[in-house]
Design a protein around this motif. Sequence first.
Motif, mmCIF file in Angstrom:
data_model
loop_
_atom_site.group_PDB
_atom_site.id
_atom_site.type_symbol
_atom_site.label_atom_id
_atom_site.label_comp_id
_atom_site.label_asym_id
_atom_site.label_seq_id
_atom_site.Cartn_x
_atom_site.Cartn_y
_atom_site.Cartn_z
ATOM 1 N N ARG A 1 0.858 -1.184 0.000
ATOM 2 C CA ARG A 1 0.000 0.000 0.000
ATOM 3 C C ARG A 1 0.902 1.243 0.000
ATOM 4 N NH1 ARG A 1 -2.021 3.695 3.711
ATOM 5 N NH2 ARG A 1 -0.953 2.652 5.452
ATOM 6 N N VAL A 2 0.572 2.193 -0.873
ATOM 7 C CA VAL A 2 1.352 3.437 -0.934
ATOM 8 C C VAL A 2 0.858 4.383 0.158
ATOM 9 C CG1 VAL A 2 1.987 5.434 -2.327
ATOM 10 C CG2 VAL A 2 1.742 3.190 -3.412
ATOM 11 N N ARG A 3 1.745 4.702 1.093
ATOM 12 C CA ARG A 3 1.397 5.653 2.143
ATOM 13 C C ARG A 3 1.649 7.095 1.687
ATOM 14 N NH1 ARG A 3 4.189 3.517 7.619
ATOM 15 N NH2 ARG A 3 6.036 4.184 6.444
ATOM 16 N N ASN A 4 2.795 7.298 1.030
ATOM 17 C CA ASN A 4 3.163 8.618 0.526
ATOM 18 C C ASN A 4 4.080 8.442 -0.669
ATOM 19 O OD1 ASN A 4 2.092 10.844 2.194
ATOM 20 N ND2 ASN A 4 3.142 9.783 3.858
ATOM 21 N N SER A 5 4.187 9.495 -1.451
ATOM 22 C CA SER A 5 5.170 9.500 -2.532
ATOM 23 C C SER A 5 5.586 10.934 -2.795
ATOM 24 C CB SER A 5 4.607 8.870 -3.813
ATOM 25 O OG SER A 5 3.539 9.639 -4.321
ATOM 26 N N GLY A 6 6.753 11.093 -3.357
ATOM 27 C CA GLY A 6 7.261 12.439 -3.645
ATOM 28 C C GLY A 6 8.172 12.430 -4.859
ATOM 29 N N VAL A 7 8.043 13.458 -5.680
ATOM 30 C CA VAL A 7 8.864 13.602 -6.880
ATOM 31 C C VAL A 7 10.000 14.567 -6.599
ATOM 32 C CG1 VAL A 7 8.876 14.363 -9.299
ATOM 33 C CG2 VAL A 7 6.897 13.137 -8.377
ATOM 34 N N PHE A 8 11.183 14.262 -7.108
ATOM 35 C CA PHE A 8 12.299 15.203 -7.011
ATOM 36 C C PHE A 8 13.145 15.117 -8.268
ATOM 37 C CE2 PHE A 8 14.109 11.289 -5.435
ATOM 38 C CZ PHE A 8 15.443 11.316 -5.816
ATOM 39 N N ARG A 9 13.963 16.134 -8.468
ATOM 40 C CA ARG A 9 14.794 16.254 -9.667
ATOM 41 C C ARG A 9 16.082 16.965 -9.288
ATOM 42 N NH1 ARG A 9 14.937 20.456 -13.663
ATOM 43 N NH2 ARG A 9 15.333 19.729 -15.782
ATOM 44 N N GLU B 1 14.096 14.624 4.450
ATOM 45 C CA GLU B 1 15.301 14.462 5.277
ATOM 46 C C GLU B 1 16.254 13.445 4.656
ATOM 47 O OE1 GLU B 1 13.868 13.404 9.103
ATOM 48 O OE2 GLU B 1 13.137 15.431 9.578
ATOM 49 N N MET B 2 15.699 12.369 4.113
ATOM 50 C CA MET B 2 16.542 11.362 3.471
ATOM 51 C C MET B 2 17.262 11.940 2.258
ATOM 52 S SD MET B 2 15.394 8.042 1.324
ATOM 53 C CE MET B 2 14.868 9.202 0.071
ATOM 54 N N LEU B 3 16.549 12.720 1.461
ATOM 55 C CA LEU B 3 17.163 13.325 0.287
ATOM 56 C C LEU B 3 18.240 14.326 0.686
ATOM 57 C CD1 LEU B 3 13.989 13.884 -1.938
ATOM 58 C CD2 LEU B 3 15.736 12.124 -2.202
ATOM 59 N N GLN B 4 17.991 15.067 1.747
ATOM 60 C CA GLN B 4 19.001 16.004 2.235
ATOM 61 C C GLN B 4 20.250 15.248 2.673
ATOM 62 O OE1 GLN B 4 18.922 19.227 2.114
ATOM 63 N NE2 GLN B 4 16.896 20.086 2.521
ATOM 64 N N ASP B 5 20.062 14.120 3.333
ATOM 65 C CA ASP B 5 21.212 13.302 3.745
ATOM 66 C C ASP B 5 21.988 12.813 2.522
ATOM 67 O OD1 ASP B 5 20.555 13.636 6.382
ATOM 68 O OD2 ASP B 5 19.497 11.719 6.566
ATOM 69 N N MET B 6 21.246 12.457 1.486
ATOM 70 C CA MET B 6 21.882 11.966 0.267
ATOM 71 C C MET B 6 22.799 13.027 -0.341
ATOM 72 S SD MET B 6 21.478 12.264 -3.372
ATOM 73 C CE MET B 6 19.778 12.619 -3.757
ATOM 74 N N GLU C 1 26.333 20.470 -0.811
ATOM 75 C CA GLU C 1 25.874 21.830 -0.495
ATOM 76 C C GLU C 1 25.000 22.367 -1.622
ATOM 77 O OE1 GLU C 1 28.640 24.578 1.077
ATOM 78 O OE2 GLU C 1 29.870 23.059 2.047
ATOM 79 N N ALA C 2 24.071 21.548 -2.045
ATOM 80 C CA ALA C 2 23.191 21.916 -3.150
ATOM 81 C C ALA C 2 22.120 22.900 -2.688
ATOM 82 C CB ALA C 2 22.534 20.670 -3.731
ATOM 83 N N ILE C 3 21.604 23.663 -3.651
ATOM 84 C CA ILE C 3 20.464 24.536 -3.397
ATOM 85 C C ILE C 3 19.205 23.685 -3.523
ATOM 86 C CG2 ILE C 3 19.183 26.535 -4.260
ATOM 87 C CD1 ILE C 3 21.880 27.568 -5.383
ATOM 88 N N VAL C 4 18.420 23.629 -2.447
ATOM 89 C CA VAL C 4 17.209 22.814 -2.427
ATOM 90 C C VAL C 4 16.005 23.738 -2.578
ATOM 91 C CG1 VAL C 4 15.817 21.173 -1.130
ATOM 92 C CG2 VAL C 4 18.322 21.086 -0.979
ATOM 93 N N VAL C 5 15.154 23.428 -3.549
ATOM 94 C CA VAL C 5 13.995 24.264 -3.844
ATOM 95 C C VAL C 5 12.739 23.421 -3.744
ATOM 96 C CG1 VAL C 5 12.906 25.763 -5.546
ATOM 97 C CG2 VAL C 5 15.397 25.629 -5.443
ATOM 98 N N GLU C 6 11.793 23.869 -2.933
ATOM 99 C CA GLU C 6 10.495 23.204 -2.869
ATOM 100 C C GLU C 6 9.594 23.804 -3.939
ATOM 101 O OE1 GLU C 6 8.686 23.130 0.940
ATOM 102 O OE2 GLU C 6 10.310 21.983 1.882
ATOM 103 N N VAL C 7 9.024 22.947 -4.758
ATOM 104 C CA VAL C 7 8.227 23.395 -5.912
ATOM 105 C C VAL C 7 6.763 23.065 -5.682
ATOM 106 C CG1 VAL C 7 7.845 23.141 -8.389
ATOM 107 C CG2 VAL C 7 10.184 23.064 -7.467
ATOM 108 N N ILE D 1 6.093 16.858 -0.388
ATOM 109 C CA ILE D 1 6.852 15.633 -0.160
ATOM 110 C C ILE D 1 6.926 15.362 1.345
ATOM 111 C CG2 ILE D 1 9.204 16.582 0.106
ATOM 112 C CD1 ILE D 1 10.111 14.415 -1.931
ATOM 113 N N PRO D 2 6.754 14.119 1.790
ATOM 114 C CA PRO D 2 6.773 13.822 3.224
ATOM 115 C C PRO D 2 8.100 14.243 3.871
ATOM 116 C CG PRO D 2 5.932 11.953 1.976
ATOM 117 C CD PRO D 2 6.457 12.930 0.980
ATOM 118 N N GLU D 3 8.010 14.733 5.094
ATOM 119 C CA GLU D 3 9.209 15.236 5.777
ATOM 120 C C GLU D 3 10.307 14.186 5.897
ATOM 121 O OE1 GLU D 3 10.402 17.298 10.033
ATOM 122 O OE2 GLU D 3 8.364 17.518 9.250
ATOM 123 N N PRO D 4 9.991 12.916 6.257
ATOM 124 C CA PRO D 4 11.064 11.916 6.329
ATOM 125 C C PRO D 4 11.778 11.707 4.998
ATOM 126 C CG PRO D 4 9.078 11.111 7.421
ATOM 127 C CD PRO D 4 8.691 12.354 6.685
#
Length: 712
Positions: free
Chosen positions: A224-232, A279-284, A289-295, A273-276
């Motif tokens: 069962r899909v609880r959450n999903s998030g797209v990133f680029r 956080e995982m993507l930030q750890d990755m 030191e990338a610029i992170v933009v929420e779209v 995108i779910p907070e966890p």
Amino acid sequence: MAEADPIASLSPAGERYFNRELSWLAFNQRVLEEAMNRAHPLLERLRFLSISGANLDEFFSVRVAGLKGQQLQDVDLRSADGLTPAQQLGAITETTASLMRAQQKVWGALHGELVQVGIEVIGPSAEMDVGCAGWLREHFLTQIFPILTPQALDPAHPFPFIPNQGLSIVFDLERLSDKQPIRELVMIPSSLARFVRIPGEPMRYMALEAVIRRFSADLFPGYRVRNSGVFRIIRDSDIEIEEEAEDLVRYFRSAIKRRRRGRVIRMEIEERIPEPVEEMLQDMLQGHEAIVVEVEGFIGIGDLSGIVDADRPDLKFEPYAPRFPERIREYGGDCFAAIRAKDIVVHHPYEAFDVVISFLKQAASDPDVVAIKQTLYRAGKQSAIIRALIDAAEAGKSVTAVVELKARFDEEQNLMWADALERAGVQVVYGFIDWKTHAKVSMVVRREGDQFRSYCHFGTGNYHPITARIYTDLSFFTADPAYSRDAAALFNYITGYVEPQRLEKLVMSPRDLRDTLCACIDAEIDHVRAGRPGTIWAKMNSLVDPAIIEKLYAASNAGVQIDLIVRGICCLRPGVPGMSENIRVKSVVGRFLEHSRITVFGNGKALPNNGAKVYISSADWMPRNFDRRVEFLAPVENPTVHDQILDQVMVANLIDTEQSWVLDRDGHYTRLEPGDRPFNLHRYFMTNPSLSGRGAAQEHGAVPTLRLRGRA
């Protein structure tokens, strides 16, 4: 009246210069503004939006990547306006955040307008009839599912490598059998089109990530899909040249591979995108030191070009068929005969790039042609130019091709062309390690009687058949022996490092192009001091070079009247009392991309005049063009060609009111109001023939005369 964001700098040095990076962002803002210009058809407005997105991706992968590299290495290399890399990155982050929000707002507006004309972009939960739903599921299972490779994200599966501009979805799942959570990553292959067209009417499109989400149960059975998030992500895509690279070809083959694994510069993530997961993507990205933009909206604005391809001609510009110069038709299509009779300039895209191809095809098949020399900066994926060179070599002619490996993002294509040319027997030369060969020159040597005659082509744009349909450029053909001797010297410089001792017509960089321009500006200052008018008109893509800018300031202070048409980056501050009050700057953004480089000096009279000094060039006014590139500046002396470039091309650019922006002293670009007598330069050239291309037809139908308004 629209007004673009200011590009003023943050330091005292900014009183003399605008920041280069912020000026480029202001240009991209003007591109975005065209997406809301109702004078354009709807799908063309969408095209402008997608171009603004693609432009921004490249800006981050090259310019921002360079600044980030300087910052991480503690390099305190300040820009001309006095900003450190960190200060520039801060200003860029703030400006691009605003620009990206504007892109989403424009997309929202265009999305609504598209629905009204029967084009819909629908989400994963959109309702559809049984037939369409069945077709879409079958399409997913047969055309998409086999290509996807979900990867578990846990200690046993390290986070995988994601390529530049890679789009991915993270799924938070729950196993139905035991309620255990699991996280999966699905990278969307770049080989798949971003949008799926669903059969039927109205035209409905679903983004690939939406299709995958819709059929996640097929992708993850038993979960069962609880959450999903797209990133680029956007990676550093620039290639730095090592001075000691012994084999330039081998170096670039490996550098292209390294580019794909460059440092992450920017990551776009869905706002919801779910907070966890965030956080995982930030750890990755630790260490990047990338610029992170929420779209909030659509991620990857550049990919909207996939919808522009919709079969709706009623929502696009009317097709335009370029004219073939009548001058050449008068000679039965014999390019050499037409050029031998008189110099000719071809104005692309209004006049066909086919004339350049015909010139080389004729050279390849003509038994009297003994040699062809050609520079290749960008030639495209399917190049008739390359085919003509191969045919010429296979016919036994001496063919030399200068292939520029450092043409950004075309390196791989150029390596392929170089291999094909060498297999055919072409002498392939890669030029200088430290300098790019950016000059666009072609030279054909032909036996005529008991002697040889050379025919030359000098272009302001690339030998690229696709861009030649949308870029405005000039192709200058001549058989003048002086130009031919200079072209031969230029090729010898590139191929054998034999520096010319004397050139009769051409000016070259990095040899003396900047000094020549400064001398011409000084001559206009001298005219003013002698009581004569001093005038300068110049058209280019970018104006960055501080030495040239300072010389223009000096000319302005002396009373020289200066009009600059700078499409993109402009670091010069116009209209500042006591510094640049006699300088005016405008930018033209419209259906075609203004790309030609032209410089005109009044030579003691107000412009336009028959005695003006007119030059075309391959170079913008930037330090790299003057110091690190092989470029040309060519005088135009034939009266008809001189009049066409001065009285048609330059005047049309200056009097355009429908797609022009004016730069003020504070860095604001303001769109001109069309007024009572609107003028669109692109429409003018689409409907009126050029002077030098008309030949004898000129006698039977005059070309409308353009007049400057509000100028002496």
